[in-house]
Design an enzyme around this catalytic site. Structure first.
Site, PDB file in Angstrom:
ATOM      1  N   ASP A  13       0.891  -1.145  -0.066  1.00 14.83           N
ATOM      2  CA  ASP A  13       0.010  -0.191  -0.041  1.00 14.83           C
ATOM      3  C   ASP A  13       0.875   1.162  -0.069  1.00 14.83           C
ATOM      4  O   ASP A  13       0.344   2.520   0.742  1.00 14.83           O
ATOM      5  CB  ASP A  13      -0.911  -0.052   1.443  1.00 14.83           C
ATOM      6  CG  ASP A  13      -1.687  -1.132   1.275  1.00 14.83           C
ATOM      7  OD1 ASP A  13      -2.310  -1.779   0.266  1.00 14.83           O
ATOM      8  OD2 ASP A  13      -1.869  -1.966   2.481  1.00 14.83           O
ATOM      9  N   LYS A  16       2.355   2.374  -5.153  1.00 13.26           N
ATOM     10  CA  LYS A  16       3.297   1.849  -6.419  1.00 13.26           C
ATOM     11  C   LYS A  16       2.138   1.881  -7.628  1.00 13.26           C
ATOM     12  O   LYS A  16       2.935   2.371  -8.708  1.00 13.26           O
ATOM     13  CB  LYS A  16       3.561   0.363  -6.150  1.00 13.26           C
ATOM     14  CG  LYS A  16       4.484  -0.037  -5.062  1.00 13.26           C
ATOM     15  CD  LYS A  16       4.578  -1.411  -4.807  1.00 13.26           C
ATOM     16  CE  LYS A  16       3.534  -2.316  -4.362  1.00 13.26           C
ATOM     17  NZ  LYS A  16       2.832  -2.044  -2.965  1.00 13.26           N
ATOM     18  N   GLY A  40      -3.836  -4.414  -4.667  1.00 10.61           N
ATOM     19  CA  GLY A  40      -4.924  -3.354  -4.929  1.00 10.61           C
ATOM     20  C   GLY A  40      -4.258  -2.183  -5.474  1.00 10.61           C
ATOM     21  O   GLY A  40      -3.957  -1.484  -4.496  1.00 10.61           O
ATOM     22  N   HIS A  41      -3.820  -2.302  -6.498  1.00  7.35           N
ATOM     23  CA  HIS A  41      -3.270  -0.821  -7.058  1.00  7.35           C
ATOM     24  C   HIS A  41      -4.217   0.302  -7.572  1.00  7.35           C
ATOM     25  O   HIS A  41      -4.875  -0.055  -8.691  1.00  7.35           O
ATOM     26  CB  HIS A  41      -2.147  -1.246  -8.223  1.00  7.35           C
ATOM     27  CG  HIS A  41      -1.161  -2.237  -7.687  1.00  7.35           C
ATOM     28  ND1 HIS A  41      -0.265  -2.925  -8.430  1.00  7.35           N
ATOM     29  CD2 HIS A  41      -0.662  -2.491  -6.562  1.00  7.35           C
ATOM     30  CE1 HIS A  41       0.547  -3.475  -7.583  1.00  7.35           C
ATOM     31  NE2 HIS A  41       0.238  -3.272  -6.506  1.00  7.35           N
ATOM     32  N   GLN A 220       2.579  -5.855  -2.934  1.00  6.81           N
ATOM     33  CA  GLN A 220       2.688  -5.958  -1.628  1.00  6.81           C
ATOM     34  C   GLN A 220       4.068  -5.217  -1.260  1.00  6.81           C
ATOM     35  O   GLN A 220       4.358  -4.289  -2.082  1.00  6.81           O
ATOM     36  CB  GLN A 220       2.969  -7.174  -0.998  1.00  6.81           C
ATOM     37  CG  GLN A 220       1.668  -8.113  -1.359  1.00  6.81           C
ATOM     38  CD  GLN A 220       1.357  -8.648  -2.609  1.00  6.81           C
ATOM     39  OE1 GLN A 220       2.036  -9.286  -3.197  1.00  6.81           O
ATOM     40  NE2 GLN A 220       0.243  -8.584  -3.087  1.00  6.81           N
TER      41      GLN A 220
HETATM   42  P1  IMP Z   1      -2.108 -12.812   1.765  1.00 10.23           P
HETATM   43  O1  IMP Z   1      -1.464 -12.129   0.485  1.00 10.23           O
HETATM   44  O2  IMP Z   1      -3.694 -12.566   1.238  1.00 10.23           O
HETATM   45  O3  IMP Z   1      -1.928 -14.141   1.882  1.00 10.23           O
HETATM   46  O4  IMP Z   1      -2.159 -12.096   2.950  1.00 10.23           O
HETATM   47  C1  IMP Z   1      -0.792 -12.051   3.694  1.00 10.23           C
HETATM   48  C2  IMP Z   1      -0.548 -10.853   4.491  1.00 10.23           C
HETATM   49  O5  IMP Z   1      -0.086 -10.083   3.318  1.00 10.23           O
HETATM   50  C3  IMP Z   1      -1.603 -10.142   5.073  1.00 10.23           C
HETATM   51  O6  IMP Z   1      -1.166  -9.566   6.034  1.00 10.23           O
HETATM   52  C4  IMP Z   1      -2.250  -9.167   4.081  1.00 10.23           C
HETATM   53  O7  IMP Z   1      -3.149  -8.143   4.600  1.00 10.23           O
HETATM   54  C5  IMP Z   1      -1.017  -8.739   3.341  1.00 10.23           C
HETATM   55  N1  IMP Z   1      -1.253  -8.271   2.028  1.00 10.23           N
HETATM   56  C6  IMP Z   1      -1.228  -9.034   0.923  1.00 10.23           C
HETATM   57  N2  IMP Z   1      -1.427  -8.256  -0.047  1.00 10.23           N
HETATM   58  C7  IMP Z   1      -1.422  -6.985   0.439  1.00 10.23           C
HETATM   59  C8  IMP Z   1      -1.331  -5.875  -0.270  1.00 10.23           C
HETATM   60  O8  IMP Z   1      -1.462  -5.515  -1.668  1.00 10.23           O
HETATM   61  N3  IMP Z   1      -1.245  -4.645   0.521  1.00 10.23           N
HETATM   62  C9  IMP Z   1      -1.132  -4.682   1.578  1.00 10.23           C
HETATM   63  N4  IMP Z   1      -1.032  -5.710   2.281  1.00 10.23           N
HETATM   64  C10 IMP Z   1      -1.125  -7.056   1.673  1.00 10.23           C
END
Ligand code: IMP
Length: 423
Positions: A13, A16, A40-41, A220
Site C-alpha cells: 500500500d 506503487k 490493490g493498485h 505488496q
Molecule cells: P495474503 O497475501 O492474502 O495471503 O495475505 C498475507 C498478508 O499480506 C496479510 O497481512 C495481508 O494483509 C498482506 N497483504 C497482501 N497483499 C497486500 C497488499 O497488496 N497490500 C497490503 N497488504 C497486503
C-alpha cells in the site's frame, strides 16, 4: 537495456500503482512477476479511479504491452471482471495483454482453504486478504497446482484438480469444492482467456534483445516477503527485487530499482509493526491518508516511518532510488518522529525470530513538522524547508537518494526530484 522496477518497501500500500501508472506511459512493457488478486493498485486515470488487482498497471496506457508472468497467481474469474472493467473504458487488451501459460491458478478449493483457516483458531491466522494466495502458492510448490495451460484442456485440468483434491482432502471440510464442481467453470473461463495465453518469458527475452523499455511492477512490500519479511505474517511470494528473475523466468538484472515508501508507515493484517501508533496520532494519519484497504476495505494500522527497516530492505532489494509518497499527509504535525533503531538492538539486520521482532521497541529522532498544505506543490524547491529537511534526513540515514516525491493522488502530483538538492 533499459529496465526499471518499482517495488514496495514497507508492508504494501505504498502507492506503487500510481507511480507505475505515471511511469509506464514511457515504457514499452509492464510486467507483474509475483502476487495476484491480493494486490490493490489504485490509480486515478482520466476516466476516474480504478483499482487493479491482477492486471499490470500499464494496461491503462494504450501503447504499453502487459505481461502477467509465471511468478504470479491468478483467480481467472476475478481477472475476467478486471479485463471487462478496463475494456469498458475503451482500452482494448487484445495484443496488449499476455498471461503466462505457467501462471498458478487459484481455484475454489484455494479460496475455501484460505477463508476457513482465517476463520479458525487465532494462532493460525495471518490476517490474509482471503484471496486464496497462500494455498495457491503452497500447491504450486507441493506440485499439485493448476496452471493456466491446464485450463485449456479438459483432460489436463481434470487430472490437475483430482491431484489437488486427493492430497488436500484431509484439510478441508465435507462441503469443500470437488473436481466436478470446479471443472466446468474453469474450462469456460479458460476458453475466454485463451487468446491472452503465451510464453511470457520468451516474449520478455525478445523485448530485451530489441532494447525495449521494460518496467517490472511489484506488488505488496519487502516486509511482506515470504522469506525476508516478518514471517509468518507475510504474503506467500518473493516481493523484493530478488523475486524478479524467478518470477519472469529469466536470469536478468534490473538497472534501476525504485523503492516506494510512504512518508509514514501502514500495515494491514496481523504481525509486528514496531513504529505503530495506537493512539490519536495514528488515527489522524489514517484519516488524513485515507488508510483503508483497496482490496478488503480494512482500516490500516498506521505509524511513523521506520528508517531502520527501510535501510534493511533497500540493501536486500538493491534499491537505487527512493520514491516517497503521501508526503502531503504529514502537513500539520508540530513534530514528526522517524524510527532510527530499536532499544538494545545493535545488529544491522532485523531478527529472523518473530518473537524477537515482535518485542522490538523503536527509538525515534524527532524532526520539526510543517503547516503548509503541499498538495499542489510540483517541485522539490517549493516544499517548506522542514519538508526538505525531512527528505534529506531520510536520504542520509538510508543511503539512497529520493528520486520521486508524491503529494497527492493525481498523476501530476508525483514529480521527479531530478537529483535536485533538498537544501
Ligand atoms: P495474503 O497475501 O492474502 O495471503 O495475505 C498475507 C498478508 O499480506 C496479510 O497481512 C495481508 O494483509 C498482506 N497483504 C497482501 N497483499 C497486500 C497488499 O497488496 N497490500 C497490503 N497488504 C497486503
Amino acid at each position: 537495456m533499459p529496465t526499471t522496477a518499482i517495488l514496495g518497501l514497507q508492508w504494501g500500500d505504498e502507492g506503487k500503482g500510481k507511480l507505475v501508472d505515471s511511469i509506464s506511459a514511457a515504457h514499452d512493457l509492464c510486467v507483474r512477476f509475483q502476487g495476484g488478486g491480493n494486490a490493490g493498485h489504485t490509480v486515478y486515470p482520466e476516466g476516474g479511479k480504478i483499482v487493479l488487482h491482477h492486471l499490470p498497471t500499464g494496461v491503462l496506457h494504450s501503447g504499453c504491452i502487459n505481461l502477467m508472468a509465471q511468478g504470479m497467481v491468478m483467480d481467472p474469474f476475478k481477472l475476467i471482471e478486471e479485463i471487462a472493467e478496463v475494456e469498458g473504458r475503451g482500452l482494448k487488451l487484445d495484443g496488449r495483454l499476455f498471461i503466462s501459460d505457467r501462471i498458478a491458478i487459484t481455484t475454489a478449493l484455494h479460496l475455501t482453504l484460505d477463508v476457513s483457516r482465517e476463520a479458525g483458531a487465532e494462532a493460525n491466522r495471518v490476517g490474509t486478504t482471503k484471496r486464496g494466495i497462500g494455498p495457491t502458492y503452497a500447491d504450486r510448490y507441493d506440485r499439485i497446482g493448476v496452471r493456466m495451460i491446464d485450463l485449456l484442456d479438459e483432460g489436463a485440468l481434470r487430472d490437475a484438480l483430482q491431484r489437488a483434491v486427493n492430497v488436500r482432502d484431509c484439510q478441508t471440510a465435507g462441503d469443500a469444492p470437488n473436481v466436478e464442481s470446479m471443472l466446468k467453470p474453469l474450462l469456460e473461463v479458460g476458453a475466454k482467456l485463451r487468446k491472452y495465453v503465451a510464453d511470457t518469458s520468451l516474449l520478455l527475452a525478445e523485448a530485451m534483445s530489441e532494447n525495449k523499455r521494460i518496467l517490472f511492477e511489484g506488488a505488496q512490500g519487502a516486509m511482506l516477503d515470504v522469506v525476508q519479511g516478518t514471517y509468518p505474517y507475510v504474503t506467500s511470494s518473493y516481493t523484493t527485487a530478488a523475486g524478479i528473475p524467478a518470477g519472469v523466468g529469466l536470469a536478468l538484472r534490473v538497472e534501476k530499482v525504485i523503492g516506494v515508501t510512504k512518508a509514514y508507515c501502514t500495515r494491514v493484517g496481523d504481525g509486528p509493526f514496531p513504529t505503530e501508533l495506537r493512539d490519536a496520532v495514528g488515527d489522524k494519519l489514517r484519516e488524513a491518508g485515507g488508510e483503508y484497504g483497496a482490496t478488503t476495505g480494512r482500516p490500516r494500522r498506521c505509524g511513523w516511518i521506520d528508517l531502520f527497516a527501510l535501510r534493511y530492505v533497500c540493501r536486500i532489494s538493491g534499491i537505487t532510488h527512493l520514491a516517497m509518497t503521501k508526503l502531503d499527509v504529514l502537513s500539520g504535525f508540530e513534530q514528526l518522529q522517524v524510527g532510527v533503531g530499536y532499544e538494545g538492538h545493535s545488529a544491522p539486520g532485523l531478527p529472523a525470530d518473530i518473537r524477537k521482532f515482535s518485542a522490538l521497541k523503536p527509538t525515534f529522532k524527532s524532526l520539526p513538522g510543517w503547516k503548509e498544505d503541499i498538495s499542489q506543490t510540483r517541485k522539490p524547491a517549493d516544499l517548506p524547508a522542514n519538508a526538505r529537511a525531512y527528505l534529506r534526513f531520510v536520504e542520509e540515514f538510508v543511503g539512497v537518494p529520493v528520486g520521486i516525491i508524491s503529494v497527492g493522488p493525481e498523476r501530476e502530483a508525483s514529480f521527479d526530484t531530478d537529483g535536485a538538492p533538498k537544501e
